[in-house]
Design a protein around this motif. Sequence first.
Motif, PDB file in Angstrom:
ATOM      1  N   ALA A 286      18.541 -41.483  42.821  1.00  0.00           N
ATOM      2  CA  ALA A 286      19.902 -41.284  43.328  1.00  0.00           C
ATOM      3  C   ALA A 286      20.436 -39.911  42.948  1.00  0.00           C
ATOM      4  N   ALA A 287      20.161 -39.463  41.719  1.00  0.00           N
ATOM      5  CA  ALA A 287      20.697 -38.188  41.246  1.00  0.00           C
ATOM      6  C   ALA A 287      20.215 -37.020  42.089  1.00  0.00           C
ATOM      7  N   PHE A 288      18.990 -37.100  42.571  1.00  0.00           N
ATOM      8  CA  PHE A 288      18.462 -35.981  43.359  1.00  0.00           C
ATOM      9  C   PHE A 288      19.289 -35.748  44.617  1.00  0.00           C
ATOM     10  N   THR A 289      19.739 -36.839  45.258  1.00  0.00           N
ATOM     11  CA  THR A 289      20.454 -36.676  46.520  1.00  0.00           C
ATOM     12  C   THR A 289      21.833 -36.059  46.334  1.00  0.00           C
ATOM     13  N   LEU A 290      22.392 -36.143  45.132  1.00  0.00           N
ATOM     14  CA  LEU A 290      23.752 -35.656  44.906  1.00  0.00           C
ATOM     15  C   LEU A 290      23.870 -34.147  45.044  1.00  0.00           C
ATOM     16  N   GLY A 291      22.782 -33.443  44.825  1.00  0.00           N
ATOM     17  CA  GLY A 291      22.837 -31.983  44.859  1.00  0.00           C
ATOM     18  C   GLY A 291      22.656 -31.382  46.223  1.00  0.00           C
ATOM     19  N   HIS A 292      22.614 -32.231  47.267  1.00  0.00           N
ATOM     20  CA  HIS A 292      22.335 -31.746  48.613  1.00  0.00           C
ATOM     21  C   HIS A 292      23.238 -32.468  49.603  1.00  0.00           C
ATOM     22  N   ALA A 293      23.557 -31.808  50.714  1.00  0.00           N
ATOM     23  CA  ALA A 293      24.371 -32.433  51.751  1.00  0.00           C
ATOM     24  C   ALA A 293      23.514 -33.383  52.566  1.00  0.00           C
ATOM     25  N   GLY A 294      23.997 -34.608  52.727  1.00  0.00           N
ATOM     26  CA  GLY A 294      23.272 -35.571  53.537  1.00  0.00           C
ATOM     27  C   GLY A 294      22.588 -36.617  52.692  1.00  0.00           C
ATOM     28  N   GLY A 295      22.213 -37.727  53.323  1.00  0.00           N
ATOM     29  CA  GLY A 295      21.574 -38.836  52.627  1.00  0.00           C
ATOM     30  C   GLY A 295      20.075 -38.831  52.818  1.00  0.00           C
ATOM     31  N   SER A 296      19.585 -39.456  53.913  1.00  0.00           N
ATOM     32  CA  SER A 296      18.144 -39.619  54.099  1.00  0.00           C
ATOM     33  C   SER A 296      17.418 -38.290  54.202  1.00  0.00           C
ATOM     34  N   LEU A 297      18.074 -37.265  54.738  1.00  0.00           N
ATOM     35  CA  LEU A 297      17.425 -35.964  54.866  1.00  0.00           C
ATOM     36  C   LEU A 297      16.976 -35.423  53.517  1.00  0.00           C
ATOM     37  N   ASN A 298      17.692 -35.797  52.460  1.00  0.00           N
ATOM     38  CA  ASN A 298      17.400 -35.272  51.127  1.00  0.00           C
ATOM     39  C   ASN A 298      16.877 -36.352  50.186  1.00  0.00           C
ATOM     40  N   ALA A 299      16.373 -37.458  50.731  1.00  0.00           N
ATOM     41  CA  ALA A 299      15.717 -38.449  49.885  1.00  0.00           C
ATOM     42  C   ALA A 299      14.535 -37.784  49.192  1.00  0.00           C
ATOM     43  N   PRO A 300      14.360 -37.994  47.907  1.00  0.00           N
ATOM     44  CA  PRO A 300      13.337 -37.254  47.164  1.00  0.00           C
ATOM     45  C   PRO A 300      11.920 -37.768  47.399  1.00  0.00           C
ATOM     46  N   ARG A 301      10.993 -36.846  47.317  1.00  0.00           N
ATOM     47  CA  ARG A 301       9.573 -37.163  47.226  1.00  0.00           C
ATOM     48  C   ARG A 301       9.176 -37.084  45.755  1.00  0.00           C
ATOM     49  N   PRO A 302       7.986 -37.584  45.404  1.00  0.00           N
ATOM     50  CA  PRO A 302       7.590 -37.575  43.991  1.00  0.00           C
ATOM     51  C   PRO A 302       7.727 -36.218  43.317  1.00  0.00           C
ATOM     52  N   ALA A 303       7.350 -35.140  43.995  1.00  0.00           N
ATOM     53  CA  ALA A 303       7.450 -33.810  43.388  1.00  0.00           C
ATOM     54  C   ALA A 303       8.900 -33.450  43.083  1.00  0.00           C
ATOM     55  N   ASP A 304       9.836 -33.905  43.922  1.00  0.00           N
ATOM     56  CA  ASP A 304      11.257 -33.629  43.696  1.00  0.00           C
ATOM     57  C   ASP A 304      11.741 -34.314  42.416  1.00  0.00           C
ATOM     58  N   LEU A 305      11.297 -35.560  42.191  1.00  0.00           N
ATOM     59  CA  LEU A 305      11.711 -36.289  40.993  1.00  0.00           C
ATOM     60  C   LEU A 305      11.158 -35.622  39.742  1.00  0.00           C
ATOM     61  N   ARG A 306       9.895 -35.181  39.809  1.00  0.00           N
ATOM     62  CA  ARG A 306       9.317 -34.497  38.649  1.00  0.00           C
ATOM     63  C   ARG A 306      10.070 -33.211  38.343  1.00  0.00           C
ATOM     64  N   HIS A 307      10.421 -32.484  39.377  1.00  0.00           N
ATOM     65  CA  HIS A 307      11.151 -31.229  39.176  1.00  0.00           C
ATOM     66  C   HIS A 307      12.525 -31.492  38.586  1.00  0.00           C
ATOM     67  N   LEU A 308      13.205 -32.541  39.071  1.00  0.00           N
ATOM     68  CA  LEU A 308      14.554 -32.830  38.598  1.00  0.00           C
ATOM     69  C   LEU A 308      14.569 -33.125  37.103  1.00  0.00           C
ATOM     70  N   VAL A 309      13.634 -33.949  36.634  1.00  0.00           N
ATOM     71  CA  VAL A 309      13.677 -34.348  35.222  1.00  0.00           C
ATOM     72  C   VAL A 309      13.249 -33.219  34.289  1.00  0.00           C
ATOM     73  N   THR A 310      12.666 -32.158  34.845  1.00  0.00           N
ATOM     74  CA  THR A 310      12.334 -31.003  34.013  1.00  0.00           C
ATOM     75  C   THR A 310      13.401 -29.920  34.080  1.00  0.00           C
TER      76      THR A 310
END
Length: 327
Positions: A286-310
């Motif tokens: 959920a946190a990943f989507t907050l930094g971008h405009a839009g919902g499904s367009l910015n649903a994260p992929r695994p690489a996005d989640l790894r990047h976010l937590v680092t």
Amino acid sequence: MDLSSAPPTVSLPSHHSNGTVLVAGSVFLDVVMAGLSHAPRPGEEQWVSDCSMLPGGSANQAVGLARLGASTALHCYLGTDRAGRMVREMLQDEGIDLGSSCAVDRQNVTVSLALDGDRAMTTVGTDAVPPLGPRTAAPRGLVADLPTIEANLAQVRTWHEGEEPCTVFADASWDPSEQWDPSDLDPLEAVDVFTPNEGEALRYLRTDSVKEAAEELATRVPLAVITRGPHGVVAADGEQLIALPALDVPVVDTTGAGDSFAAGLTWAVLAGLDLRTALSAAQVTAAFTLGHAGGSLNAPRPADLRHLVTSCPVPEEYDLTFLDLLG
């Protein structure tokens, strides 16, 4: 029931070794505007910094699940007009099975204006959902809101009580009458995981305590998860209560964040993760989507989640071992 750091076990039905997650709900073409300097005023044209056009509504959950690697189908109405064709094409590009969707003349459309960490929306269309019929193959998991489950209770029961039980995930719907009739929760008899937001849970349970609401709901479903936006999440499984704070991330647009949370939680529960790890996966998704405009367009992929937590501070209460299961 005390807060505990020990990984609790969520007692849910055994799952199919293979199978599809079916998301049933209304779908919209979302036009999301972000970067407003102030609320719109009559007669004014305001230029903004960002805009997205994307499938919304239940499509947020379906796209979120597909991007996390789940085999996903979407049961909805899709318009045969230009807006509907656009939505269909975007969903097919995500690899989502639309075989049980039904055609209608006009696509639902929502305009969402993101402002001050929240959004205002205008919508044309309907929130109707096609009936779930016996010709629809029994899914591994079903994601729907309580009114959809109630309208299809016989079919949901058949899947839920089958030889290989379907795990049913449900959220609540806003009650426009604001009566919050407790009978609205009757379909929980066929639900395994219930994910109301804080406002819905407190109103239905007639309490001002999120902890009490979670504990009460956990007497009716194997897992109750109450989302609290910037205040995190509280969950109870009948044995333990776990509270996690939200990640501290910049907020551009909240559109679809709750749906992304549901997608992350659904993926994690079906993967057999313990409750703390599953909640952590949902919160990061959920946190990943907050930094971008839009919902499904910015649903994260695994690489996005790894990047976010680092790239942001992760609360010590989180368990990030879910990342090991992502491709």
